[in-house]
Scaffold this active site. Sequence first.
Site, PDB file in Angstrom:
ATOM      1  N   GLY A  32       0.830  -1.210   0.000  1.00 31.60           N
ATOM      2  CA  GLY A  32       0.000   0.000   0.000  1.00 31.60           C
ATOM      3  C   GLY A  32       0.856   1.248   0.000  1.00 31.60           C
ATOM      4  O   GLY A  32       0.593   2.205   0.731  1.00 31.60           O
ATOM      5  N   TYR A 174     -14.820  -4.116   7.754  1.00 31.34           N
ATOM      6  CA  TYR A 174     -13.488  -3.579   8.093  1.00 31.34           C
ATOM      7  C   TYR A 174     -13.056  -4.079   9.470  1.00 31.34           C
ATOM      8  O   TYR A 174     -11.956  -4.599   9.640  1.00 31.34           O
ATOM      9  CB  TYR A 174     -13.557  -2.052   8.074  1.00 31.34           C
ATOM     10  CG  TYR A 174     -12.239  -1.348   8.350  1.00 31.34           C
ATOM     11  CD1 TYR A 174     -11.148  -1.534   7.517  1.00 31.34           C
ATOM     12  CD2 TYR A 174     -12.090  -0.486   9.439  1.00 31.34           C
ATOM     13  CE1 TYR A 174      -9.944  -0.879   7.747  1.00 31.34           C
ATOM     14  CE2 TYR A 174     -10.892   0.173   9.676  1.00 31.34           C
ATOM     15  CZ  TYR A 174      -9.824  -0.023   8.831  1.00 31.34           C
ATOM     16  OH  TYR A 174      -8.633   0.628   9.064  1.00 31.34           O
TER      17      TYR A 174
HETATM   18  N1  LIG Z   1      -6.899   6.417   7.433  1.00 36.61           N
HETATM   19  C1  LIG Z   1      -7.256   6.044   8.650  1.00 36.61           C
HETATM   20  O1  LIG Z   1      -8.036   6.733   9.357  1.00 36.61           O
HETATM   21  C2  LIG Z   1      -6.711   4.780   9.247  1.00 36.61           C
HETATM   22  C3  LIG Z   1      -6.925   4.543  10.611  1.00 36.61           C
HETATM   23  C4  LIG Z   1      -6.433   3.376  11.176  1.00 36.61           C
HETATM   24  C5  LIG Z   1      -5.727   2.465  10.403  1.00 36.61           C
HETATM   25  N2  LIG Z   1      -5.535   2.720   9.078  1.00 36.61           N
HETATM   26  C6  LIG Z   1      -4.819   1.714   8.293  1.00 36.61           C
HETATM   27  O2  LIG Z   1      -3.749   2.329   7.608  1.00 36.61           O
HETATM   28  C7  LIG Z   1      -3.427   1.560   6.445  1.00 36.61           C
HETATM   29  C8  LIG Z   1      -3.186   2.503   5.268  1.00 36.61           C
HETATM   30  O3  LIG Z   1      -4.380   3.210   4.990  1.00 36.61           O
HETATM   31  P1  LIG Z   1      -4.420   4.707   4.442  1.00 36.61           P
HETATM   32  O4  LIG Z   1      -5.228   5.490   5.407  1.00 36.61           O
HETATM   33  O5  LIG Z   1      -3.054   5.161   4.068  1.00 36.61           O
HETATM   34  O6  LIG Z   1      -5.345   4.470   3.157  1.00 36.61           O
HETATM   35  P2  LIG Z   1      -5.155   4.855   1.608  1.00 36.61           P
HETATM   36  O7  LIG Z   1      -4.646   6.226   1.471  1.00 36.61           O
HETATM   37  O8  LIG Z   1      -6.459   4.501   0.988  1.00 36.61           O
HETATM   38  O9  LIG Z   1      -4.034   3.836   1.125  1.00 36.61           O
HETATM   39  C9  LIG Z   1      -4.291   2.458   1.068  1.00 36.61           C
HETATM   40  C10 LIG Z   1      -3.158   1.784   0.331  1.00 36.61           C
HETATM   41  O10 LIG Z   1      -3.474   0.394   0.213  1.00 36.61           O
HETATM   42  C11 LIG Z   1      -3.364   0.027  -1.171  1.00 36.61           C
HETATM   43  N3  LIG Z   1      -4.367  -0.978  -1.533  1.00 36.61           N
HETATM   44  C12 LIG Z   1      -5.710  -0.891  -1.410  1.00 36.61           C
HETATM   45  N4  LIG Z   1      -6.297  -1.975  -1.936  1.00 36.61           N
HETATM   46  C13 LIG Z   1      -5.288  -2.755  -2.421  1.00 36.61           C
HETATM   47  C14 LIG Z   1      -5.249  -4.002  -3.102  1.00 36.61           C
HETATM   48  N5  LIG Z   1      -6.373  -4.672  -3.396  1.00 36.61           N
HETATM   49  N6  LIG Z   1      -4.055  -4.507  -3.450  1.00 36.61           N
HETATM   50  C15 LIG Z   1      -2.914  -3.842  -3.172  1.00 36.61           C
HETATM   51  N7  LIG Z   1      -2.872  -2.656  -2.517  1.00 36.61           N
HETATM   52  C16 LIG Z   1      -4.056  -2.128  -2.161  1.00 36.61           C
HETATM   53  C17 LIG Z   1      -3.642   1.307  -1.946  1.00 36.61           C
HETATM   54  O11 LIG Z   1      -2.993   1.279  -3.214  1.00 36.61           O
HETATM   55  P3  LIG Z   1      -3.742   1.028  -4.623  1.00 36.61           P
HETATM   56  O12 LIG Z   1      -5.101   1.648  -4.539  1.00 36.61           O
HETATM   57  O13 LIG Z   1      -2.817   1.676  -5.592  1.00 36.61           O
HETATM   58  O14 LIG Z   1      -3.760  -0.450  -4.768  1.00 36.61           O
HETATM   59  C18 LIG Z   1      -2.968   2.351  -1.064  1.00 36.61           C
HETATM   60  O15 LIG Z   1      -1.611   2.472  -1.376  1.00 36.61           O
HETATM   61  C19 LIG Z   1      -4.595   0.588   6.238  1.00 36.61           C
HETATM   62  O16 LIG Z   1      -4.213  -0.703   6.631  1.00 36.61           O
HETATM   63  C20 LIG Z   1      -5.671   1.103   7.180  1.00 36.61           C
HETATM   64  O17 LIG Z   1      -6.522   0.085   7.660  1.00 36.61           O
HETATM   65  C21 LIG Z   1      -6.001   3.857   8.485  1.00 36.61           C
END
Ligand SMILES: NC(=O)c1ccc[n+]([C@@H]2O[C@H](COP(=O)([O-])OP(=O)(O)OC[C@H]3O[C@@H](n4cnc5c(N)ncnc54)[C@H](OP(=O)(O)O)[C@@H]3O)[C@@H](O)[C@H]2O)c1
Length: 276
Positions: A32, A174
């Site tokens: 990601g 989720y």
């Molecule tokens: N944002 C929040 O509030 C929050 C809070 C707690 C935990 N988190 C955790 O933080 C982590 C990162 O999230 P983020 O907030 O940075 O979200 P984000 O900006 O949506 O990034 C998600 C990343 O995961 C990749 N991804 C999604 N689906 C995929 C797939 N099928 N295959 C391969 N890669 C995939 C996306 O790349 P592509 O779309 O290019 O594939 C992107 O690089 C996640 O595990 C999330 O659960 C986030």
Amino acid sequence: MINKILFFPLVSFFNSKKPKLNLKNKTILITGASFGIGESLTRLLAKEECHLILVARSIDKLELLKQELQNNNAKIDIFVCDLFQTQEVKNLIESLKPFTIDIFVSNAGKSIHRSIFDSLDRMHDFERTIHLNFLAPVELSLALIPNLVKNKGHIINISALNVKLLSAPKWSAYQSSKSAFDEWFSSVSIELNAHQVATTSLYLPLVRTRMIKPTKAYDSIPALLPNEVAMVILNAIHSRKKYYAPWWLTLAQLFSILFRPLLEWIMIKLYNKGFL
Ligand SMILES: NC(=O)c1ccc[n+]([C@@H]2O[C@H](COP(=O)([O-])OP(=O)(O)OC[C@H]3O[C@@H](n4cnc5c(N)ncnc54)[C@H](OP(=O)(O)O)[C@@H]3O)[C@@H](O)[C@H]2O)c1
């Protein structure tokens, strides 16, 4: 200021203190890496003399990132993989065989905010989240563990603090998939730590990325920035500390156990009034 108090020690301490790192010759796999936290971490680590292996679906975004960071110190390799797809995960594992990964940042994730009544014909929501948030990181870990044991490596799980609290309505896909990986990781951590492999779980509050954009209610709620989380991950790589969470998470956990019936009653009221 409110963020510094609310998210201590995630923001205040780690963001003011730059850890001294020696990542020379270390290979770091980030899933990601194309957006949000993974992208910010890539930008931060690119300054180090390490080898970054970036995984995501968006090839254009990964190539752009690689090109933009080419004059930094890190060597960057990119792999396009849809972690929803079992065969693509297997192909990725095959492609990673020539590399010796020292640090695996399990970051790719997807959240879905949808009522169970809008999900009755959407089994694919549950299949996708369980593949991406649970099965893919398990499969990648299984493939990497032998080398991580040899190198005294490190796995970092980018988790959410919700997994430690009473589940909120409309987050079933989720919450269950993130909790599944968190439970799996807690169990294997004991064995990995016994073999000198470090394990870190980051229990994150809201982070201002595209993931939370569709939920309008989050616009006015305090949130971390992805570059602040990247600093925490950098600190985790350096310190090999086991857990990171805001200071109040343990209190909130205690509260959600002691007052569960009351909290559930409040949630039903809020749900009926359309606030949840
Ligand atoms: N944002 C929040 O509030 C929050 C809070 C707690 C935990 N988190 C955790 O933080 C982590 C990162 O999230 P983020 O907030 O940075 O979200 P984000 O900006 O949506 O990034 C998600 C990343 O995961 C990749 N991804 C999604 N689906 C995929 C797939 N099928 N295959 C391969 N890669 C995939 C996306 O790349 P592509 O779309 O290019 O594939 C992107 O690089 C996640 O595990 C999330 O659960 C986030």
